[in-house]
Design an enzyme around this catalytic site. Structure first.
Site, PDB file in Angstrom:
ATOM      1  N   LYS A 120       0.701  -1.295   0.045  1.00 41.71           N
ATOM      2  CA  LYS A 120       0.031  -0.110  -0.107  1.00 41.71           C
ATOM      3  C   LYS A 120       0.727   1.350   0.009  1.00 41.71           C
ATOM      4  CE  LYS A 120      -3.402  -2.866   0.788  1.00 41.71           C
ATOM      5  NZ  LYS A 120      -3.966  -3.314  -0.507  1.00 41.71           N
ATOM      6  N   LYS A 162      -1.018   2.274   9.426  1.00 41.16           N
ATOM      7  CA  LYS A 162      -1.717   1.153   8.551  1.00 41.16           C
ATOM      8  C   LYS A 162      -0.650   0.093   8.275  1.00 41.16           C
ATOM      9  CE  LYS A 162      -5.223   3.949   6.171  1.00 41.16           C
ATOM     10  NZ  LYS A 162      -5.727   4.459   5.031  1.00 41.16           N
ATOM     11  N   HIS A 212     -16.352   6.781   1.452  1.00 41.27           N
ATOM     12  CA  HIS A 212     -15.610   6.002   0.589  1.00 41.27           C
ATOM     13  C   HIS A 212     -16.229   6.178  -0.673  1.00 41.27           C
ATOM     14  CE1 HIS A 212     -13.857   1.487  -0.159  1.00 41.27           C
ATOM     15  NE2 HIS A 212     -13.577   2.630  -1.006  1.00 41.27           N
ATOM     16  N   LYS A 241     -19.140  -3.643   2.686  1.00 38.70           N
ATOM     17  CA  LYS A 241     -19.974  -3.006   1.923  1.00 38.70           C
ATOM     18  C   LYS A 241     -21.625  -3.474   2.073  1.00 38.70           C
ATOM     19  CE  LYS A 241     -16.498  -1.341  -0.886  1.00 38.70           C
ATOM     20  NZ  LYS A 241     -15.706  -1.601  -2.087  1.00 38.70           N
ATOM     21  N   GLU A 279      -9.304   3.380  -4.686  1.00 38.34           N
ATOM     22  CA  GLU A 279     -10.203   3.835  -3.658  1.00 38.34           C
ATOM     23  C   GLU A 279      -9.726   5.030  -3.017  1.00 38.34           C
ATOM     24  OE1 GLU A 279     -11.140  -0.524  -1.831  1.00 38.34           O
ATOM     25  OE2 GLU A 279     -10.261   1.099  -0.451  1.00 38.34           O
ATOM     26  N   ARG A 296      -8.663  -6.090  -9.202  1.00 40.03           N
ATOM     27  CA  ARG A 296      -9.660  -7.166  -9.420  1.00 40.03           C
ATOM     28  C   ARG A 296     -11.210  -6.520 -10.033  1.00 40.03           C
ATOM     29  NH1 ARG A 296      -9.900  -6.402  -3.986  1.00 40.03           N
ATOM     30  NH2 ARG A 296     -11.909  -5.963  -3.335  1.00 40.03           N
TER      31      ARG A 296
HETATM   32  C1  MV4 Z   1      -8.642   5.703   6.664  1.00 35.25           C
HETATM   33  C2  MV4 Z   1      -9.636   6.192   7.450  1.00 35.25           C
HETATM   34  C3  MV4 Z   1      -9.567   7.406   7.998  1.00 35.25           C
HETATM   35  N1  MV4 Z   1      -8.241   8.069   7.709  1.00 35.25           N
HETATM   36  N2  MV4 Z   1      -7.364   6.249   6.552  1.00 35.25           N
HETATM   37  C4  MV4 Z   1     -10.562   1.268   6.234  1.00 35.25           C
HETATM   38  C5  MV4 Z   1     -10.096   0.090   5.391  1.00 35.25           C
HETATM   39  C6  MV4 Z   1      -8.880   0.555   4.409  1.00 35.25           C
HETATM   40  N3  MV4 Z   1      -9.070   0.140   3.148  1.00 35.25           N
HETATM   41  C7  MV4 Z   1      -8.840   2.083   4.664  1.00 35.25           C
HETATM   42  N4  MV4 Z   1      -9.726   2.542   5.777  1.00 35.25           N
HETATM   43  C8  MV4 Z   1      -9.864   3.748   6.302  1.00 35.25           C
HETATM   44  N5  MV4 Z   1      -8.623   4.199   6.245  1.00 35.25           N
HETATM   45  C9  MV4 Z   1      -7.422   7.511   7.052  1.00 35.25           C
HETATM   46  N6  MV4 Z   1      -6.257   7.908   6.803  1.00 35.25           N
HETATM   47  C10 MV4 Z   1     -10.713   5.400   7.841  1.00 35.25           C
HETATM   48  C11 MV4 Z   1     -10.933   4.272   7.195  1.00 35.25           C
HETATM   49  C12 MV4 Z   1     -12.109   3.350   7.329  1.00 35.25           C
HETATM   50  C13 MV4 Z   1     -12.843   3.172   6.262  1.00 35.25           C
HETATM   51  C14 MV4 Z   1     -12.521   3.432   5.027  1.00 35.25           C
HETATM   52  C15 MV4 Z   1     -13.623   3.196   3.947  1.00 35.25           C
HETATM   53  C16 MV4 Z   1     -14.638   2.704   4.231  1.00 35.25           C
HETATM   54  C17 MV4 Z   1     -15.204   2.231   5.439  1.00 35.25           C
HETATM   55  C18 MV4 Z   1     -14.277   2.392   6.679  1.00 35.25           C
HETATM   56  C19 MV4 Z   1     -14.510   2.157   7.846  1.00 35.25           C
HETATM   57  C20 MV4 Z   1     -13.714   2.465   8.959  1.00 35.25           C
HETATM   58  C21 MV4 Z   1     -12.376   3.036   8.707  1.00 35.25           C
END
Ligand code: MV4
Length: 449
Positions: A120, A162, A212, A241, A279, A296
């Site tokens: 990532k 992360k 998102h 989702k 994303e 994908r």
């Molecule tokens: C984040 C965030 C807030 N700030 N990054 C969750 C899964 C991963 N793909 C990225 N995610 C997140 N990254 C920053 N800098 C909050 C999330 C997140 C989230 C993101 C997309 C859809 C649902 C989510 C649910 C909780 C946290």
């Protein structure tokens, strides 16, 4: 088409997506091979593929994730391509490479591109290099608690840690102050090391209530890239989702245009080919920030198919056969109307716990503006071993309100007996004023429950 781009395609997946790939192959005139576990012997993909081969017991690690079994089935049935669907082996660079050395075309990006997108913090650096907006954060992987504290002080708390090899929320930690950082960094590294191939962790500014939003891309093997608009995926629970739509009710046209123009160049530079998703998180101001690439086809691809009229799975297959995007696409990409997808899961509507079992009664809705992608049938069984998706209900309308009205009508006519499903939950969402107003973020379900 009289003779398809491949001689025969094996589908290394199950459920609705296996059936979706069979449909695309039928449209292209390509014979198919279904592989199945003992739990899926009586499933529709097995019935409707031209050939079916049992690859092992119910447990995924011994069937849908078993690379030698799948390659053996491909060799026995003499296919020249494999479609991985989503999940399972779809983003496994090792599998894509085994396909390649076995002389079988993997319908997806090149192995080295899948591998690069799986790191990532590397994907983040590549996007930044090409002017795609990213959140302020560390430059690459963190090497010490001191470096993490320094970076966090520079960008300001809260920050989020992360896992570099992570995804889906595992190994993430939100940090509110410097004194918490060393402990949470150690936890994140520990969790990442246990769950993924690498313990590497990076850091970025935390957005507490993001939306998102993801962009669908199609790229051929000749450097041509198309961005097929966005999908709004904020209605989720615990990183699953529940509902997706296109276009996003919140994305400003100038933000969309700016991101798309930068993305095109970045995707070309990466050498990305086939279908993919990029994303983003949207902050309170409505600005977008890159988070990751999904290499994908995704569950929610029909939403984009509805508003563009483009068959994404058929496009994937033709791109993998070396065709140019300009030959694959019916013309310039145009967007029309609004589409919403509800994921119908076999689950308890109160607790969200899985509810597998036999479907004793079934009525699938239809009519104008409705599409149902499902492997469900009367007396069929939803086994407990895999994800709980039973059907995807997609409503299309000339605008968002018409799509919502058609979705309500279809949910009323959708009957599944014998198991619990998320149909009641979706009916409630459709009647929720904040959803109807387009006023929500990723905390919508949590706040509401
Ligand atoms: C984040 C965030 C807030 N700030 N990054 C969750 C899964 C991963 N793909 C990225 N995610 C997140 N990254 C920053 N800098 C909050 C999330 C997140 C989230 C993101 C997309 C859809 C649902 C989510 C649910 C909780 C946290």
């Amino acid at each position: 088409m009289a003779s398809g781009p491949f001689r025969k395609i094996l589908i290394a997946n199950r459920g609705e997506i296996a059936l979706r790939v069979i449909c695309a192959c039928k449209d292209l005139g390509i014979p198919t091979v279904a592989v199945y576990s003992e739990a899926d012997r009586y499933s529709l993909p097995v019935r409707f593929a031209d050939q079916a081969i049992c690859i092992g017991p119910a447990k995924s690690s011994r069937s849908y994730l078993d690379i030698p079994s799948i390659i053996s089935a491909a060799e026995i049935s003499n296919v020249d391509a494999i479609h991985p669907g989503y999940g399972f082996l779809s983003e496994n660079a090792g599998f894509a490479e085994v396909c390649q050395v076995s002389g079988i075309k993997f319908i997806g990006p090149k192995p080295e591109v899948i591998a690069a997108m799986g790191i990532k913090e590397r994907a983040r650096a590549i996007m930044k290099e090409h002017g795609v907006p990213i959140l302020p954060g560390s430059e690459g992987v963190l090497s010490s608690a001191e470096e993490a504290i320094e970076t966090a002080e520079r960008i300001g708390y809260p920050v989020i840690l992360k896992a570099s090899a992570g995804g889906g929320g595992r190994g993430m930690r939100v940090v509110n102050s410097a004194d918490e950082l060393p402990g949470l960094l150690a936890q994140a590294q520990q969790e990442a090391g246990a769950a993924f191939a690498s313990a590497d962790v990076y850091l970025e500014k935390y957005i507490a209530a993001p939306r998102h939003i993801e962009f669908q891309i199609l790229a051929d093997e000749h450097g041509n890239v198309e961005i097929l608009g966005e999908r709004e995926c904020s209605i989720q629970r615990r990183h699953q989702k529940l509902l997706e739509e296109s276009p996003s009710p919140a994305l400003r046209p100038e933000v969309r245009e700016r991101v798309i123009s930068k993305l095109r160049a970045a995707i070309r530079a990466i050498g990305y080919s086939n279908a993919g998703t990029v994303e983003f998180l949207m902050d309170e101001k409505g600005d977008l920030y890159f988070i990751e690439v999904n290499a994908r086809i995704q569950v929610e691809h029909p939403v984009t198919e509805a508003v563009t009229g483009i068959d994404l799975v058929k496009s994937q297959i033709r791109i993998a056969a070396g065709e140019k995007l300009s030959d694959v696409l019916p013309g310039p990409v145009q967007f029309r109307g609004h589409a919403i997808e509800c994921r119908i899961n076999a689950e308890n509507p109160q607790t969200f716990a899985p509810s597998p079992g036999r479907i004793t009664g079934l009525n699938l809705p239809g009519g104008i503006g409705i599409r149902v992608d499902t492997h469900a049938y009367q007396d069929g069984v939803i086994p407990p071993y895999y994800d709980s998706l039973v059907a995807k209900l997609i409503a299309y309308g000339s605008d968002r309100m018409e799509a919502i009205d058609r979705m309500k009508r279809a949910l009323d006519l959708f009957v599944v007996e014998g198991i619990h499903t998320s149909i009641p939950l979706h009916k409630r969402i459709m009647n929720e004023p904040d959803f109807v107003a387009g006023n929500f973020d990723t905390n919508f379900i949590k706040r509401w429950m």
